[in-house]
Design an enzyme around this catalytic site. Structure first.
Site, PDB file in Angstrom:
ATOM      1  CG  HIS A 277      -4.477 -10.144 -27.501  1.00 58.43           C
ATOM      2  ND1 HIS A 277      -6.211 -10.806 -28.141  1.00 58.43           N
ATOM      3  CD2 HIS A 277      -4.444  -8.764 -28.095  1.00 58.43           C
ATOM      4  CE1 HIS A 277      -6.305  -9.262 -29.069  1.00 58.43           C
ATOM      5  NE2 HIS A 277      -5.237  -8.168 -28.797  1.00 58.43           N
ATOM      6  CG  ASP A 335       0.355  -2.143 -27.342  1.00 59.49           C
ATOM      7  OD1 ASP A 335      -0.339  -1.903 -28.606  1.00 59.49           O
ATOM      8  OD2 ASP A 335      -1.204  -2.623 -26.705  1.00 59.49           O
TER       9      ASP A 335
HETATM   10  N1  ACO Z   1       1.883 -11.194 -18.093  1.00 55.66           N
HETATM   11  C1  ACO Z   1       1.353 -12.037 -16.971  1.00 55.66           C
HETATM   12  N2  ACO Z   1       0.573 -13.536 -16.847  1.00 55.66           N
HETATM   13  C2  ACO Z   1      -0.100 -12.772 -17.635  1.00 55.66           C
HETATM   14  C3  ACO Z   1      -0.058 -11.554 -18.588  1.00 55.66           C
HETATM   15  C4  ACO Z   1       0.704 -11.245 -18.555  1.00 55.66           C
HETATM   16  N3  ACO Z   1       1.055 -10.364 -19.322  1.00 55.66           N
HETATM   17  N4  ACO Z   1      -1.744 -12.041 -19.198  1.00 55.66           N
HETATM   18  C5  ACO Z   1      -2.150 -12.729 -19.035  1.00 55.66           C
HETATM   19  N5  ACO Z   1      -1.842 -13.368 -17.923  1.00 55.66           N
HETATM   20  C6  ACO Z   1      -1.725 -14.982 -17.247  1.00 55.66           C
HETATM   21  C7  ACO Z   1      -2.963 -14.457 -16.280  1.00 55.66           C
HETATM   22  O1  ACO Z   1      -2.362 -14.377 -14.418  1.00 55.66           O
HETATM   23  C8  ACO Z   1      -3.748 -15.732 -15.927  1.00 55.66           C
HETATM   24  O2  ACO Z   1      -3.042 -16.316 -15.684  1.00 55.66           O
HETATM   25  P1  ACO Z   1      -3.021 -17.834 -14.078  1.00 55.66           P
HETATM   26  O3  ACO Z   1      -4.377 -18.643 -15.394  1.00 55.66           O
HETATM   27  O4  ACO Z   1      -2.165 -18.274 -13.591  1.00 55.66           O
HETATM   28  O5  ACO Z   1      -4.394 -17.073 -13.412  1.00 55.66           O
HETATM   29  C9  ACO Z   1      -3.479 -16.060 -17.483  1.00 55.66           C
HETATM   30  O6  ACO Z   1      -2.402 -15.672 -17.824  1.00 55.66           O
HETATM   31  C10 ACO Z   1      -4.261 -15.569 -18.072  1.00 55.66           C
HETATM   32  O7  ACO Z   1      -5.104 -14.358 -18.001  1.00 55.66           O
HETATM   33  P2  ACO Z   1      -5.422 -13.750 -18.078  1.00 55.66           P
HETATM   34  O8  ACO Z   1      -6.451 -12.338 -17.128  1.00 55.66           O
HETATM   35  O9  ACO Z   1      -7.643 -14.912 -17.861  1.00 55.66           O
HETATM   36  O10 ACO Z   1      -6.781 -13.362 -19.941  1.00 55.66           O
HETATM   37  P3  ACO Z   1      -6.867 -12.448 -20.106  1.00 55.66           P
HETATM   38  O11 ACO Z   1      -7.362 -12.528 -21.949  1.00 55.66           O
HETATM   39  O12 ACO Z   1      -8.301 -11.952 -19.775  1.00 55.66           O
HETATM   40  O13 ACO Z   1      -6.227 -11.315 -20.568  1.00 55.66           O
HETATM   41  C11 ACO Z   1      -4.813  -9.476 -21.462  1.00 55.66           C
HETATM   42  C12 ACO Z   1      -5.266 -10.221 -21.667  1.00 55.66           C
HETATM   43  C13 ACO Z   1      -6.223  -8.194 -20.206  1.00 55.66           C
HETATM   44  C14 ACO Z   1      -4.372  -9.095 -22.543  1.00 55.66           C
HETATM   45  C15 ACO Z   1      -4.069  -9.644 -20.346  1.00 55.66           C
HETATM   46  O14 ACO Z   1      -2.763 -10.445 -20.890  1.00 55.66           O
HETATM   47  C16 ACO Z   1      -2.725  -8.097 -20.164  1.00 55.66           C
HETATM   48  O15 ACO Z   1      -3.548  -7.575 -19.274  1.00 55.66           O
HETATM   49  N6  ACO Z   1      -1.718  -8.124 -20.520  1.00 55.66           N
HETATM   50  C17 ACO Z   1      -0.594  -7.260 -20.369  1.00 55.66           C
HETATM   51  C18 ACO Z   1      -1.415  -5.834 -20.933  1.00 55.66           C
HETATM   52  C19 ACO Z   1      -1.462  -5.900 -22.301  1.00 55.66           C
HETATM   53  O16 ACO Z   1      -0.408  -6.052 -22.812  1.00 55.66           O
HETATM   54  N7  ACO Z   1      -2.425  -5.417 -23.170  1.00 55.66           N
HETATM   55  C20 ACO Z   1      -2.722  -4.786 -24.571  1.00 55.66           C
HETATM   56  C21 ACO Z   1      -3.232  -5.873 -25.145  1.00 55.66           C
HETATM   57  S1  ACO Z   1      -3.540  -5.944 -27.092  1.00 55.66           S
HETATM   58  C22 ACO Z   1      -3.934  -4.148 -27.763  1.00 55.66           C
HETATM   59  O17 ACO Z   1      -4.984  -3.628 -26.794  1.00 55.66           O
HETATM   60  C23 ACO Z   1      -4.024  -3.877 -28.277  1.00 55.66           C
END
Ligand code: ACO
Length: 400
Positions: A277, A335
């Site tokens: 998140h 989720d």
């Molecule tokens: N699975 C694996 N790796 C992940 C995930 C994940 N779900 N989420 C983040 N990471 C990793 C990224 O690859 C990144 O790694 P790195 O630093 O080695 O490159 C690091 O964690 C940071 O991730 P960001 O993408 O910079 O985090 P951001 O805050 O931009 O993204 C998000 C948040 C979009 C929710 C992301 O965690 C994601 O895509 N999760 C999966 C989708 C999801 O469940 N969304 C629901 C959100 S809650 C809602 O809307 C109700």
């Protein structure tokens, strides 16, 4: 010749913040999140207390008006909402324009935008009373629209709203009963539905809420602004994640496949949906309530041994003890368990984000209303960091 880089260098007030990770776009009194501590408060009340003791409609009153209602205020509010649950008869014809296999989010985005054509009288956004009526209409009509989006895509006749039922009972009836049938939902499932709506009601300046505020800042019709919010919510990084999380559990299929799947995540082939998140770098407090609700629903329906629940629980255990996820502070979000619950309740996966949109409508419209109550309101207009060509002269086509 204009030197663009010099313009930026000389600008006093310029911040480059892609993804708005550290820029506040507004002041708000509605929702507080402490992502490091895993805290979510609506108007000061913790989400777990609201989910345990309140009802969705009471939370709607709280978000919109700032306070939990007295019994008298609640009766008035409930009356105002039930008064607006019907859709104009012409609206049924509108649904017929969609392909019968349309995604219900596509139907909902179109239908809510189209609703602005039916309420041209509520476009004076500077009038507090008109803003209030727009908010009531949206909260009231969203379940009717969501249920019709579902009924339309499964080819069943629409069921009209029943104002003697609670908000969630009425919604479940419109989804799962046939017209004129004397059908009452299971009270455990009704309570679970209400709780799921509470958990999704607001989440401060997320992508869809910011979209609603930005669209609304130009003075656009509130229903059109909510349609913009629904469109934004649809994406898999936001509200679309609940559908993707369940599809991921189905793909994994068995606890035996978890190790390989997690390796694929670490090899960056795909993400673990329902994990991570932007704000929570600790447990999403909504995920804890959602996990409990999933257990209650599955127990009530006799699905305790649902293999997807087993996959989810094991996957959570594996991920939370793996350095990849620990280092990145990736915890289950709301989720992760909502899909399993909604599927057990009888909703197809493509309805999950629709239910999210239904619940989030009160958050969107409360934030929209708050924006108009602020006399210093400005049209939203982000800056950009231009990286294109510097100024150059036009070249006639024969010389290019
Ligand atoms: N699975 C694996 N790796 C992940 C995930 C994940 N779900 N989420 C983040 N990471 C990793 C990224 O690859 C990144 O790694 P790195 O630093 O080695 O490159 C690091 O964690 C940071 O991730 P960001 O993408 O910079 O985090 P951001 O805050 O931009 O993204 C998000 C948040 C979009 C929710 C992301 O965690 C994601 O895509 N999760 C999966 C989708 C999801 O469940 N969304 C629901 C959100 S809650 C809602 O809307 C109700």
């Amino acid at each position: 010749v204009l030197d663009i880089r010099k313009v930026y260098a000389e600008s006093d007030h310029f911040t480059f913040d892609p993804g708005f990770t550290s820029t506040a776009s507004c002041e708000s009194k509605i929702t507080y999140i402490d992502g490091d501590a895993g805290i979510l408060l609506h108007r000061g009340y913790p989400i777990d207390q609201l989910a345990e003791h309140s009802s969705f409609l009471e939370v709607c009153h709280l978000l919109l008006n700032g306070e939990l209602p007295t019994a008298e205020e609640f009766a008035k509010f409930e009356h105002n909402i039930t008064y607006h649950t019907m859709l104009h008869a012409q609206f049924d014809a509108f649904f017929q324009g969609f392909r019968r296999d349309a995604h219900p989010m596509a139907v909902m985005t179109g239908a809510v935008g189209a609703l602005s054509a039916f309420y041209a009288d509520s476009i004076n956004v500077d009038d507090a009373r008109e803003r209030e009526i727009s908010a009531h209409r949206l909260i009231a009509k969203m379940p009717t629209i969501a249920a019709r989006a579902y009924k339309y895509t499964v080819g069943q006749p629409f069921v009209s709203p029943r104002n003697d039922l609670s908000y969630s009972e009425n919604f479940l009836r419109m989804c799962f009963a046939v017209p004129a049938e004397d059908w009452k939902p299971n009270p455990v499932l009704t309570r679970a539905m209400d709780r799921i709506f509470i958990l999704h009601a607001d989440h401060e300046q997320n992508a869809s809420t910011s979209t609603v505020r930005l669209a609304g800042s130009s003075g656009a019709h509130p229903f059109a602004c909510i349609a913009a919010g629904i469109a934004c919510l649809w994406g898999p990084s936001h509200g679309g994640a609940n559908q993707e999380a369940l599809e991921m559990l189905e793909t994994i299929g068995s606890v035996d496949n978890i190790k390989d799947y997690v390796q694929g995540v670490k090899d960056r082939k795909y993400k673990l949906m329902g994990f991570g998140h932007r704000v929570y770098k600790n447990f999403d407090p909504r995920a804890k309530v959602m996990q409990k609700t999933a257990h209650e629903v599955l127990a009530e329906l006799g699905h305790n041994n649902d293999p997807l629940l087993q996959v989810a629980q094991e996957l959570e255990k594996v991920a939370l003890s793996d350095p990849y996820f620990i280092e990145r502070k990736l915890y289950p979000n709301i989720d992760f368990y909502s899909g399993i619950t909604l599927r057990a309740m009888g909703f197809p996966t493509n309805m999950f984000t629709v239910l999210f949109a239904l619940a989030r409508t009160v958050g969107w419209i409360s934030q929209w209303k708050e924006m108009f109550e602020d006399p210093s309101r400005k049209i939203g207009r982000p800056r950009q960091l231009y990286t294109g060509a510097t100024q150059r002269d036009y070249v006639p086509v024969e010389k290019r």
